[in-house]
Design an enzyme around this catalytic site. Structure first.
Site, PDB file in Angstrom:
ATOM      1  N   SER A  42       9.337  -6.748   8.186  1.00 39.37           N
ATOM      2  CA  SER A  42      10.568  -7.258   8.775  1.00 39.37           C
ATOM      3  C   SER A  42      10.275  -7.851  10.136  1.00 39.37           C
ATOM      4  CB  SER A  42      11.579  -6.120   8.899  1.00 39.37           C
ATOM      5  OG  SER A  42      12.571  -6.461   9.820  1.00 39.37           O
ATOM      6  N   VAL A  48       3.658  -3.056  16.757  1.00 37.16           N
ATOM      7  CA  VAL A  48       3.287  -2.472  18.051  1.00 37.16           C
ATOM      8  C   VAL A  48       2.405  -3.462  18.819  1.00 37.16           C
ATOM      9  CG1 VAL A  48       1.853  -0.703  19.134  1.00 37.16           C
ATOM     10  CG2 VAL A  48       3.584  -0.040  17.497  1.00 37.16           C
ATOM     11  N   VAL A  50      -0.572  -3.673  20.481  1.00 38.02           N
ATOM     12  CA  VAL A  50      -1.302  -3.608  21.746  1.00 38.02           C
ATOM     13  C   VAL A  50      -2.756  -3.207  21.545  1.00 38.02           C
ATOM     14  CG1 VAL A  50       0.372  -3.263  23.572  1.00 38.02           C
ATOM     15  CG2 VAL A  50      -0.271  -1.338  22.110  1.00 38.02           C
ATOM     16  N   LYS A  81     -18.004  -5.740  22.497  1.00 40.43           N
ATOM     17  CA  LYS A  81     -17.848  -4.480  23.233  1.00 40.43           C
ATOM     18  C   LYS A  81     -19.044  -3.571  22.952  1.00 40.43           C
ATOM     19  CE  LYS A  81     -14.954  -0.330  23.218  1.00 40.43           C
ATOM     20  NZ  LYS A  81     -13.843   0.375  22.571  1.00 40.43           N
ATOM     21  N   PRO A  99     -21.769   4.700  25.399  1.00 39.31           N
ATOM     22  CA  PRO A  99     -22.242   3.479  24.726  1.00 39.31           C
ATOM     23  C   PRO A  99     -22.173   3.575  23.211  1.00 39.31           C
ATOM     24  CG  PRO A  99     -24.119   4.860  25.291  1.00 39.31           C
ATOM     25  CD  PRO A  99     -22.876   5.643  25.681  1.00 39.31           C
ATOM     26  N   LEU A 336       0.065   4.133  12.150  1.00 39.19           N
ATOM     27  CA  LEU A 336       0.964   4.952  12.970  1.00 39.19           C
ATOM     28  C   LEU A 336       1.920   5.794  12.123  1.00 39.19           C
ATOM     29  CD1 LEU A 336       1.770   2.221  15.656  1.00 39.19           C
ATOM     30  CD2 LEU A 336       0.054   4.031  15.780  1.00 39.19           C
ATOM     31  N   ILE A 349      -7.315   1.985  15.103  1.00 40.72           N
ATOM     32  CA  ILE A 349      -7.615   1.038  14.017  1.00 40.72           C
ATOM     33  C   ILE A 349      -8.706   1.644  13.129  1.00 40.72           C
ATOM     34  CG2 ILE A 349      -8.576  -1.265  13.518  1.00 40.72           C
ATOM     35  CD1 ILE A 349      -6.988  -2.251  15.998  1.00 40.72           C
ATOM     36  N   TYR A 435     -22.492  17.253  12.083  1.00 43.92           N
ATOM     37  CA  TYR A 435     -21.730  16.947  10.893  1.00 43.92           C
ATOM     38  C   TYR A 435     -22.126  15.574  10.377  1.00 43.92           C
ATOM     39  CZ  TYR A 435     -18.563  15.462  14.707  1.00 43.92           C
ATOM     40  OH  TYR A 435     -18.032  14.953  15.859  1.00 43.92           O
TER      41      TYR A 435
HETATM   42  C1  LIG Z   1      -0.308   1.989  24.055  1.00 47.01           C
HETATM   43  C2  LIG Z   1      -1.101   1.770  22.820  1.00 47.01           C
HETATM   44  C3  LIG Z   1      -2.406   1.260  22.926  1.00 47.01           C
HETATM   45  C4  LIG Z   1      -3.184   1.087  21.784  1.00 47.01           C
HETATM   46  N1  LIG Z   1      -4.468   0.655  21.922  1.00 47.01           N
HETATM   47  C5  LIG Z   1      -5.267   0.634  20.825  1.00 47.01           C
HETATM   48  C6  LIG Z   1      -6.635   0.265  20.930  1.00 47.01           C
HETATM   49  O1  LIG Z   1      -7.134  -0.111  21.992  1.00 47.01           O
HETATM   50  N2  LIG Z   1      -7.384   0.305  19.805  1.00 47.01           N
HETATM   51  C7  LIG Z   1      -6.888   0.694  18.597  1.00 47.01           C
HETATM   52  O2  LIG Z   1      -7.620   0.779  17.601  1.00 47.01           O
HETATM   53  N3  LIG Z   1      -5.578   0.986  18.468  1.00 47.01           N
HETATM   54  C8  LIG Z   1      -4.763   0.978  19.544  1.00 47.01           C
HETATM   55  N4  LIG Z   1      -3.444   1.298  19.412  1.00 47.01           N
HETATM   56  C9  LIG Z   1      -2.893   1.569  18.077  1.00 47.01           C
HETATM   57  C10 LIG Z   1      -2.590   0.293  17.348  1.00 47.01           C
HETATM   58  O3  LIG Z   1      -1.680  -0.508  18.061  1.00 47.01           O
HETATM   59  C11 LIG Z   1      -1.992   0.659  15.989  1.00 47.01           C
HETATM   60  O4  LIG Z   1      -2.814   1.584  15.344  1.00 47.01           O
HETATM   61  C12 LIG Z   1      -1.925  -0.543  15.124  1.00 47.01           C
HETATM   62  O5  LIG Z   1      -1.202  -1.563  15.738  1.00 47.01           O
HETATM   63  C13 LIG Z   1      -1.322  -0.208  13.787  1.00 47.01           C
HETATM   64  O6  LIG Z   1       0.041  -0.166  13.849  1.00 47.01           O
HETATM   65  P1  LIG Z   1       0.855  -0.067  12.495  1.00 47.01           P
HETATM   66  O7  LIG Z   1       0.512  -1.221  11.645  1.00 47.01           O
HETATM   67  O8  LIG Z   1       0.645   1.291  11.928  1.00 47.01           O
HETATM   68  O9  LIG Z   1       2.377  -0.115  12.967  1.00 47.01           O
HETATM   69  P2  LIG Z   1       3.261  -1.299  13.569  1.00 47.01           P
HETATM   70  O10 LIG Z   1       2.472  -2.275  14.333  1.00 47.01           O
HETATM   71  O11 LIG Z   1       4.392  -0.618  14.275  1.00 47.01           O
HETATM   72  O12 LIG Z   1       3.838  -2.028  12.294  1.00 47.01           O
HETATM   73  C14 LIG Z   1       4.919  -1.514  11.583  1.00 47.01           C
HETATM   74  C15 LIG Z   1       5.391  -2.513  10.559  1.00 47.01           C
HETATM   75  O13 LIG Z   1       6.377  -1.905   9.750  1.00 47.01           O
HETATM   76  C16 LIG Z   1       7.441  -2.794   9.575  1.00 47.01           C
HETATM   77  N5  LIG Z   1       8.657  -2.024   9.312  1.00 47.01           N
HETATM   78  C17 LIG Z   1       9.048  -0.860   9.897  1.00 47.01           C
HETATM   79  N6  LIG Z   1      10.237  -0.466   9.391  1.00 47.01           N
HETATM   80  C18 LIG Z   1      10.561  -1.378   8.457  1.00 47.01           C
HETATM   81  C19 LIG Z   1      11.684  -1.547   7.590  1.00 47.01           C
HETATM   82  N7  LIG Z   1      12.706  -0.697   7.591  1.00 47.01           N
HETATM   83  N8  LIG Z   1      11.687  -2.603   6.769  1.00 47.01           N
HETATM   84  C20 LIG Z   1      10.682  -3.500   6.743  1.00 47.01           C
HETATM   85  N9  LIG Z   1       9.618  -3.407   7.550  1.00 47.01           N
HETATM   86  C21 LIG Z   1       9.565  -2.368   8.395  1.00 47.01           C
HETATM   87  C22 LIG Z   1       7.490  -3.595  10.866  1.00 47.01           C
HETATM   88  O14 LIG Z   1       8.143  -4.819  10.670  1.00 47.01           O
HETATM   89  C23 LIG Z   1       6.008  -3.785  11.117  1.00 47.01           C
HETATM   90  O15 LIG Z   1       5.549  -4.908  10.400  1.00 47.01           O
HETATM   91  C24 LIG Z   1      -2.642   1.420  20.523  1.00 47.01           C
HETATM   92  C25 LIG Z   1      -1.331   1.872  20.417  1.00 47.01           C
HETATM   93  C26 LIG Z   1      -0.565   2.051  21.538  1.00 47.01           C
HETATM   94  C27 LIG Z   1       0.839   2.572  21.404  1.00 47.01           C
END
Ligand SMILES: Cc1cc2nc3c(=O)[nH]c(=O)nc-3n(C[C@H](O)[C@H](O)[C@H](O)COP(=O)(O)OP(=O)(O)OC[C@H]3O[C@@H](n4cnc5c(N)ncnc54)[C@H](O)[C@@H]3O)c2cc1C
Length: 507
Positions: A42, A48, A50, A81, A99, A336, A349, A435
């Site tokens: 959607s 998220v 970032v 990196k 590292p 997440l 990730i 491990y």
């Molecule tokens: C502060 C911060 C820093 C980060 N830094 C790092 C980093 O340096 N390295 C790293 O590996 N990870 C990092 N992460 C984690 C990383 O951002 C997430 O693991 C990654 O973006 C995966 O997110 P996601 O796909 O699980 O969720 P999201 O990006 O939240 O995606 C959720 C999806 O679900 C959809 N959705 C939700 N509800 C509905 C609904 N009802 N109907 C239809 N669609 C819906 C949304 O549209 C979206 O497409 C960080 C996270 C945070 C909070």
């Protein structure tokens, strides 16, 4: 193969963030005709976006899917990196690099760090990092791909730092190109089978229905299917990992050179990241709202970044922990929706990638999940989360900082028994728990233990046998060889510029 196994499993992925598109693309690519993959996302809800720093495992993922590294780096404005520079964690004013590489080599079956500890006791050793090619290259802002042989030039790995808002779209293009069906719309209802409780259908706001055999929940922190519909319990790890907010803000580069590493700088109520990409620097303050307000944290970040900000600080809220099971009935959560551990070691990730890999290995061909496969998947995912959790806690707990309430809390808190016993083993023997699966092996733990001043009481007594002066000479020649390797490497920007196909268009 039975007829049922020949019928493609209908996989529905909910969520188009990093986790959703990684899952959809990997399932479609690696399971081919055995699956039909449909992804629902959607645009109203968004992602998220970032996550900017990764671990070397991402390279294997990209490669396995057949993605060209140069195209991927160009599309996501990626840089290389070599590790993470931790500043002020053990003590204000001290720093070390964790590292993606080793420190020295085992001699006569005894790990290098045991010799280092002995020589250090005798005042004959330099800082541990000077015996690591990855550390020295990082500090010199150099980069070259590691050699593919067993020489010193092969003693490190690398990951990428990239723009996460561009990674999802890149994976989406890739996924669409290999047959993933995309549906745009907001899911407002999750239907279950009355008897088994399995999810059967997602109902969209406009009334469309999407049915499937297997559902991958990548709906982010909402955890729409696993958490909300199936009520999978949340295990809260806030007592050990109290950071629950981040303020994120991009800035312009301030120098010509691009650091080939991420910086993590300990701050009074958390830590600050600095991640150099091709066109900008990503910055953020990860903090605990129990110790500093959101406004104060944003002001702190604004006052402590280098370079001109490109936007106002953006606030993100999260909690450390995970769902008790990531696979329940026919729903598997990835990303997440399954759990979150803060980004101190760039593990999110990776955790999504591991879940996808385990799912592919245990995939219910024929459509019906086997309870044993589900249990094995949950065991593996738990193991990954628990290992990362303990490693992260170590960065906070192993400190002498007493300059703020936050550091007093993490320094004195009771840690999980699993970590307490690892630390005890280290202190008493200089050994790291062995491990074979999961993340962070010896070199990583050693980097953080010694980097943060946790010096063991004893180490392998065999290091007393050789003549210390001879060992010191051998270690000196290793440093010399490292220095020569580093001198011959191009600068990070120089390497990126020479490999033009990796460079994004100038903005
Ligand atoms: C502060 C911060 C820093 C980060 N830094 C790092 C980093 O340096 N390295 C790293 O590996 N990870 C990092 N992460 C984690 C990383 O951002 C997430 O693991 C990654 O973006 C995966 O997110 P996601 O796909 O699980 O969720 P999201 O990006 O939240 O995606 C959720 C999806 O679900 C959809 N959705 C939700 N509800 C509905 C609904 N009802 N109907 C239809 N669609 C819906 C949304 O549209 C979206 O497409 C960080 C996270 C945070 C909070």
């Amino acid at each position: 193969m039975s007829p049922a196994e020949k019928t493609p499993v209908r996989v529905v992925v909910l969520g188009g963030g990093t986790a959703g598109w990684m899952s959809a693309a990997a399932l479609a690519r690696l399971l081919g005709d055995l699956v039909e993959v449909e992804l629902v996302e959607s645009e109203d809800i968004g992602i998220v976006g970032v996550g900017e720093a990764t671990l070397p495992h991402i390279r294997g993922f990209v490669e396995r899917l057949g993605i060209d590294e140069a195209a991927f780096m160009k599309a996501t404005h990626a840089t290389y990196k070599l590790g993470i520079d931790f500043r002020d964690f053990g003590k204000i004013g001290e720093s070390y690099i964790h590292p993606f590489g080793s420190f020295g080599e085992e001699v006569a079956g005894v790990g290098f760090h045991h010799y280092w500890l002995e020589l250090q006791r005798q005042g004959m050793a330099d800082p541990l990092g000077s015996y690591s090619l990855a550390v020295e290259a990082a500090l010199a802002n150099k980069f070259a791909p590691p050699a593919q042989d067993t020489s010193l030039a092969s003693s490190y790995g690398y990951a990428y730092q990239f723009d996460a808002t561009l990674f999802g779209p890149f994976m989406r293009e890739f996924g669409l190109g290999i047959g993933v069906k995309r549906t745009e719309g907001k899911v407002i209802e999750v239907r279950q089978d009355a008897e088994s409780g399995d999810v059967t259908t997602l109902v969209l706001e406009d009334g469309r229905e999407i049915s499937g055999d297997l559902f991958i929940d990548c709906s982010g922190f909402r955890s729409l299917m696993l958490g909300q519909t199936l009520g999978e319990e949340w295990e809260d790890w806030t007592p050990w990992l109290p950071c629950d907010r981040a303020a994120a803000m991009p800035c312009d580069h301030v120098t010509e050179e691009i650091e080939p590493y991420t910086r993590a700088i300990a701050r009074p109520a958390g830590w600050q990241w600095r991640i150099p990409l091709q066109h900008r620097i990503g910055n953020g303050y990860v903090f605990s709202s129990a110790f500093i307000s959101e406004d104060e944290a944003c002001e702190f970040l604004l006052a402590n970044v280098e370079g001109t900000p490109r936007a106002e600080p953006r606030l993100l809220r999260f909690k450390a922990g995970r769902r008790r099971h990531s696979w329940n009935r026919n729903v598997i959560a990835v990303g997440l929706a399954s759990g979150f551990l803060e980004p101190l070691e760039s593990t999110s990730i990776y955790l999504a990638q591991m879940a996808i890999t385990y799912l592919i290995e245990l995939f219910p061909l024929g459509g019906k999940a086997d309870a044993r496969d589900r249990a094995e998947f949950n065991r593996l995912v738990d193991m990954e989360y628990d290992r990362v959790r303990d490693f992260l806690i170590l960065h906070y707990h192993a400190t002498t900082r007493d300059d703020s309430e936050f550091w007093n809390h993490v320094r004195t808190m009771k840690v999980p028994d699993t970590l307490a016993s690892k630390m005890e083993l280290w202190r008493e023997t200089a050994r790291v728990e062995k491990y074979s699966d999961g993340l962070f092996y010896d070199a990583s733990w050693i980097a953080v233990y010694l980097g943060q001043g946790v010096v063991p009481d004893r180490y392998d007594p065999r290091v007393g046998i050789p003549d210390p002066a001879r060992v010191a000479r051998a270690m000196g020649s290793l440093q010399g060889a490292i220095r020569s390797e580093v001198a011959a490497m191009p600068g990070h920007r120089e390497y990126l510029t020479a490999a033009r196909e990796r460079l994004a268009e100038p903005l």
